[in-house]
Design a protein around this motif. Structure first.
Motif, PDB file in Angstrom:
ATOM      1  N   VAL A 135       0.852  -1.188   0.000  1.00 52.08           N
ATOM      2  CA  VAL A 135       0.000   0.000   0.000  1.00 52.08           C
ATOM      3  C   VAL A 135       0.891   1.242   0.000  1.00 52.08           C
ATOM      4  O   VAL A 135       2.035   1.202   0.452  1.00 52.08           O
ATOM      5  N   GLY A 136       0.365   2.355  -0.528  1.00 46.58           N
ATOM      6  CA  GLY A 136       1.119   3.594  -0.581  1.00 46.58           C
ATOM      7  C   GLY A 136       2.187   3.557  -1.664  1.00 46.58           C
ATOM      8  O   GLY A 136       2.014   2.952  -2.725  1.00 46.58           O
ATOM      9  N   ASP A 137       3.316   4.211  -1.404  1.00 41.84           N
ATOM     10  CA  ASP A 137       4.406   4.245  -2.386  1.00 41.84           C
ATOM     11  C   ASP A 137       4.843   2.847  -2.796  1.00 41.84           C
ATOM     12  O   ASP A 137       5.235   2.615  -3.945  1.00 41.84           O
ATOM     13  N   ALA A 138       4.811   1.906  -1.877  1.00 41.37           N
ATOM     14  CA  ALA A 138       5.234   0.540  -2.170  1.00 41.37           C
ATOM     15  C   ALA A 138       4.345  -0.125  -3.202  1.00 41.37           C
ATOM     16  O   ALA A 138       4.749  -1.092  -3.849  1.00 41.37           O
ATOM     17  N   ALA A 139       3.127   0.403  -3.383  1.00 41.36           N
ATOM     18  CA  ALA A 139       2.190  -0.119  -4.387  1.00 41.36           C
ATOM     19  C   ALA A 139       2.047   0.829  -5.566  1.00 41.36           C
ATOM     20  O   ALA A 139       1.144   0.660  -6.388  1.00 41.36           O
ATOM     21  N   GLY A 140       2.907   1.839  -5.657  1.00 45.31           N
ATOM     22  CA  GLY A 140       2.831   2.791  -6.758  1.00 45.31           C
ATOM     23  C   GLY A 140       1.640   3.719  -6.691  1.00 45.31           C
ATOM     24  O   GLY A 140       1.265   4.322  -7.705  1.00 45.31           O
ATOM     25  N   GLN A 141       1.051   3.895  -5.515  1.00 46.55           N
ATOM     26  CA  GLN A 141      -0.148   4.723  -5.372  1.00 46.55           C
ATOM     27  C   GLN A 141       0.252   6.184  -5.147  1.00 46.55           C
ATOM     28  O   GLN A 141       0.030   6.768  -4.091  1.00 46.55           O
ATOM     29  N   VAL A 142       0.844   6.762  -6.182  1.00 48.27           N
ATOM     30  CA  VAL A 142       1.395   8.110  -6.161  1.00 48.27           C
ATOM     31  C   VAL A 142       0.895   8.839  -7.397  1.00 48.27           C
ATOM     32  O   VAL A 142       0.880   8.274  -8.493  1.00 48.27           O
ATOM     33  N   LYS A 143       0.486  10.083  -7.256  1.00 46.23           N
ATOM     34  CA  LYS A 143      -0.024  10.848  -8.396  1.00 46.23           C
ATOM     35  C   LYS A 143       1.042  10.947  -9.486  1.00 46.23           C
ATOM     36  O   LYS A 143       2.147  11.442  -9.239  1.00 46.23           O
ATOM     37  N   THR A 144       0.710  10.473 -10.672  1.00 44.93           N
ATOM     38  CA  THR A 144       1.663  10.474 -11.770  1.00 44.93           C
ATOM     39  C   THR A 144       1.805  11.854 -12.398  1.00 44.93           C
ATOM     40  O   THR A 144       2.694  12.062 -13.231  1.00 44.93           O
ATOM     41  N   THR A 145       0.977  12.787 -12.016  1.00 43.99           N
ATOM     42  CA  THR A 145       1.116  14.160 -12.486  1.00 43.99           C
ATOM     43  C   THR A 145       2.110  14.940 -11.634  1.00 43.99           C
ATOM     44  O   THR A 145       3.004  15.603 -12.148  1.00 43.99           O
ATOM     45  N   THR A 146       1.980  14.854 -10.317  1.00 48.62           N
ATOM     46  CA  THR A 146       2.772  15.697  -9.418  1.00 48.62           C
ATOM     47  C   THR A 146       3.740  14.928  -8.524  1.00 48.62           C
ATOM     48  O   THR A 146       4.634  15.532  -7.927  1.00 48.62           O
ATOM     49  N   GLY A 147       3.553  13.621  -8.385  1.00 52.48           N
ATOM     50  CA  GLY A 147       4.384  12.853  -7.469  1.00 52.48           C
ATOM     51  C   GLY A 147       3.885  12.861  -6.035  1.00 52.48           C
ATOM     52  O   GLY A 147       4.508  12.269  -5.162  1.00 52.48           O
ATOM     53  N   GLY A 148       2.756  13.527  -5.763  1.00 54.19           N
ATOM     54  CA  GLY A 148       2.205  13.550  -4.409  1.00 54.19           C
ATOM     55  C   GLY A 148       1.602  12.213  -4.024  1.00 54.19           C
ATOM     56  O   GLY A 148       0.971  11.549  -4.851  1.00 54.19           O
ATOM     57  N   GLY A 149       1.771  11.810  -2.756  1.00 54.30           N
ATOM     58  CA  GLY A 149       1.299  10.491  -2.387  1.00 54.30           C
ATOM     59  C   GLY A 149       0.554  10.388  -1.071  1.00 54.30           C
ATOM     60  O   GLY A 149       0.033   9.316  -0.743  1.00 54.30           O
ATOM     61  N   ILE A 150       0.451  11.462  -0.289  1.00 55.72           N
ATOM     62  CA  ILE A 150      -0.136  11.349   1.051  1.00 55.72           C
ATOM     63  C   ILE A 150      -1.606  10.943   0.983  1.00 55.72           C
ATOM     64  O   ILE A 150      -2.034   9.984   1.638  1.00 55.72           O
ATOM     65  N   TYR A 151      -2.394  11.672   0.194  1.00 52.11           N
ATOM     66  CA  TYR A 151      -3.831  11.416   0.155  1.00 52.11           C
ATOM     67  C   TYR A 151      -4.139  10.058  -0.452  1.00 52.11           C
ATOM     68  O   TYR A 151      -4.969   9.309   0.073  1.00 52.11           O
ATOM     69  N   TYR A 152      -3.470   9.712  -1.541  1.00 50.02           N
ATOM     70  CA  TYR A 152      -3.689   8.391  -2.142  1.00 50.02           C
ATOM     71  C   TYR A 152      -3.322   7.293  -1.149  1.00 50.02           C
ATOM     72  O   TYR A 152      -4.008   6.270  -1.057  1.00 50.02           O
ATOM     73  N   ALA A 153      -2.230   7.476  -0.424  1.00 54.12           N
ATOM     74  CA  ALA A 153      -1.810   6.461   0.541  1.00 54.12           C
ATOM     75  C   ALA A 153      -2.885   6.236   1.606  1.00 54.12           C
ATOM     76  O   ALA A 153      -3.210   5.098   1.957  1.00 54.12           O
ATOM     77  N   LEU A 154      -3.433   7.318   2.125  1.00 55.24           N
ATOM     78  CA  LEU A 154      -4.453   7.204   3.172  1.00 55.24           C
ATOM     79  C   LEU A 154      -5.739   6.587   2.630  1.00 55.24           C
ATOM     80  O   LEU A 154      -6.349   5.725   3.280  1.00 55.24           O
ATOM     81  N   ARG A 155      -6.169   7.022   1.443  1.00 55.61           N
ATOM     82  CA  ARG A 155      -7.395   6.473   0.869  1.00 55.61           C
ATOM     83  C   ARG A 155      -7.245   4.983   0.561  1.00 55.61           C
ATOM     84  O   ARG A 155      -8.160   4.190   0.810  1.00 55.61           O
ATOM     85  N   CYS A 156      -6.094   4.601   0.008  1.00 60.24           N
ATOM     86  CA  CYS A 156      -5.890   3.192  -0.312  1.00 60.24           C
ATOM     87  C   CYS A 156      -5.717   2.351   0.954  1.00 60.24           C
ATOM     88  O   CYS A 156      -6.116   1.176   0.982  1.00 60.24           O
ATOM     89  N   ALA A 157      -5.154   2.932   2.009  1.00 63.97           N
ATOM     90  CA  ALA A 157      -5.082   2.230   3.288  1.00 63.97           C
ATOM     91  C   ALA A 157      -6.477   1.937   3.828  1.00 63.97           C
ATOM     92  O   ALA A 157      -6.734   0.868   4.391  1.00 63.97           O
ATOM     93  N   ASP A 158      -7.396   2.875   3.661  1.00 65.68           N
ATOM     94  CA  ASP A 158      -8.784   2.634   4.067  1.00 65.68           C
ATOM     95  C   ASP A 158      -9.359   1.420   3.336  1.00 65.68           C
ATOM     96  O   ASP A 158     -10.030   0.565   3.937  1.00 65.68           O
ATOM     97  N   LEU A 159      -9.108   1.352   2.027  1.00 64.93           N
ATOM     98  CA  LEU A 159      -9.628   0.243   1.230  1.00 64.93           C
ATOM     99  C   LEU A 159      -8.973  -1.074   1.619  1.00 64.93           C
ATOM    100  O   LEU A 159      -9.638  -2.119   1.658  1.00 64.93           O
ATOM    101  N   LEU A 160      -7.688  -1.042   1.928  1.00 59.84           N
ATOM    102  CA  LEU A 160      -6.996  -2.252   2.356  1.00 59.84           C
ATOM    103  C   LEU A 160      -7.562  -2.758   3.677  1.00 59.84           C
ATOM    104  O   LEU A 160      -7.818  -3.962   3.841  1.00 59.84           O
ATOM    105  N   ALA A 161      -7.777  -1.857   4.626  1.00 58.09           N
ATOM    106  CA  ALA A 161      -8.344  -2.266   5.918  1.00 58.09           C
ATOM    107  C   ALA A 161      -9.748  -2.837   5.741  1.00 58.09           C
ATOM    108  O   ALA A 161     -10.102  -3.835   6.389  1.00 58.09           O
ATOM    109  N   GLN A 162     -10.549  -2.232   4.875  1.00 58.01           N
ATOM    110  CA  GLN A 162     -11.891  -2.756   4.614  1.00 58.01           C
ATOM    111  C   GLN A 162     -11.828  -4.186   4.085  1.00 58.01           C
ATOM    112  O   GLN A 162     -12.606  -5.057   4.504  1.00 58.01           O
ATOM    113  N   ALA A 163     -10.914  -4.443   3.163  1.00 63.03           N
ATOM    114  CA  ALA A 163     -10.785  -5.784   2.599  1.00 63.03           C
ATOM    115  C   ALA A 163     -10.322  -6.787   3.655  1.00 63.03           C
ATOM    116  O   ALA A 163     -10.842  -7.911   3.740  1.00 63.03           O
TER     117      ALA A 163
END
Length: 389
Positions: free
Chosen positions: A253-281
């Motif tokens: 999850v997060g940078d380790a899963a490539g969940q980083v904005k390919t436009t700007t390189g920002g990753g905080i929000y994507y990391a948190l949102r994808c962590a929510d989905l991982l915990a749900q699963a």
């Protein structure tokens, strides 16, 4: 044996650990450094959605910026809408790690994961502490160990489509009035440099590039008044989708899963949102649902941003100047006002690609090879399906 081992106490790892521990599961959160947030690799910029969704306190905000600017190689300025928050990045990691600990997770600092071995009913992780090496076991393992770690690849998970290089440092120097994105081959062919004010006397500055960043970074800092505050941090940045983020009982999850904005390189929000989905699963006992759910959330944004990034890699400085001037026109500024979202960029990219008259305007004013490629890219962006969030 734990229910879950989480490797890495960055935003993605701490958020996953907090949600699982709050639901009553035994969780160990492993951080290789002496404290969460060390060292700081990230600029720490987030939008309003992130602040609100994750209840981030005002005390974390180092600077509120009402807008930011894109600067062409010839100095042409194009403003982009929307306020952004510059966070105390180390403080954010400490806050999220403390939330995980408060929810019931065990936080182990100075604990480096060396390898992962999956068994029929559990996963074993070899870890090194100051006093030696031991094995920990859990029903599942989450790899939130960032972009620099090779552990995901060695655990059978895939790498992103491409890697960029980045460097960042903090300086004591008179800051600009707002954040600036600097384009041009002097800094980076195909990506950008940045300067972000932090306070009355300090900035963060850095560089992202598909190739080496050393020469561009020296150009960025040469002649800059003031002095660096600490050392520059060099790292690689995932740039594009991964083909596999789950294998058996192990997920990234997060940078380790490539969940980083390919436009700007920002990753905080994507990391948190994808962590929510991982915990749900994980809580549903259906880890197989994680990868489809995060692809539904951010996959098309990553794909369309990657197309745009490939375009920028082809443009020379003269073409970049024309592109920025084009973006200053009323037609484009209107689209930015209506479709810009700080975290999800597929909407504005599609709007630009499908805007009546904008393609004609680009074709009439920009006739070089790079812009002919731009027209081909906009055709591909028009075929990217819409995204439901």
């Amino acid at each position: 044996m734990y229910d879950l081992l989480v490797v890495g106490a960055g935003p993605a790892g701490s958020r996953t650990a907090a949600l699982m521990a709050a639901a009553g599961h035994s969780v160990a959160l492993l951080e290789e450094h002496a404290a969460a947030g060390e060292p700081v690799h990230c600029t720490g910029i987030v939008g309003e959605d992130c602040m609100q969704r994750y209840a981030l306190p005002p005390a974390l905000v180092r600077k509120l910026l009402p807008h930011f600017e894109v600067i062409a190689p010839d100095g042409t300025v194009c403003p982009l809408p929307g306020s952004v928050y510059v966070l105390d990045r180390a403080g954010l990691d400490r806050l999220l790690a403390e939330r995980a600990r408060h929810a019931g997770a065990e936080l182990h600092t100075g604990c480096r994961a060396l390898q992962v071995q999956e068994r029929a009913d559990r996963v074993s992780v070899e870890v090194r502490r100051a006093d030696g090496v031991e094995w920990l076991e859990a029903r599942h393992v989450v790899l939130a160990c960032g972009a620099m770690s090779t552990l995901p690849r060695r655990s059978g998970l895939a790498e992103p489509e491409a890697w960029y290089r980045s460097v960042q440092s903090e300086w004591e120097t008179p800051p600009p009035t707002t954040a600036r994105v600097l384009l041009g081959s002097a800094f980076s062919q195909g990506a950008f440099a940045w300067t972000v004010p932090l306070g009355p006397t300090s900035i963060k500055m850095g560089l992202l590039s598909p190739t080496s960043v050393r020469q561009g970074y020296h150009r960025l800092t040469d002649g800059l008044p003031g002095r660096p505050l600490g050392r520059a941090e060099w790292r690689r940045m995932p740039m594009g989708l991964v083909s596999r983020s789950v294998r058996g009982r192990v997920a990234a999850v997060g940078d380790a899963a490539g969940q980083v904005k390919t436009t700007t390189g920002g990753g905080i929000y994507y990391a948190l949102r994808c962590a929510d989905l991982l915990a749900q699963a994980l809580l549903a006992g259906r880890l197989d649902r994680y990868e489809p759910s995060w692809r539904e959330l951010v996959g098309r944004d990553l794909h369309s941003g990657r197309l745009a990034r490939r375009l920028l890699e082809r443009l020379d400085d003269a073409e970049m100047n024309r592109l920025v001037r084009l973006c200053r026109r009323d037609e484009v500024q209107g689209l930015l006002a209506n479709h810009w979202h700080f975290d999800f960029h597929q909407g504005i990219l599609r709007a630009l690609a499908t805007a009546p008259g904008l393609r004609r305007l680009a074709a009439e004013t920009c006739t070089t090879h790079g812009f002919q490629h731009l027209l081909k890219v906009t055709d591909r962006l028009r075929l990217v399906p819409g995204l439901r969030r």
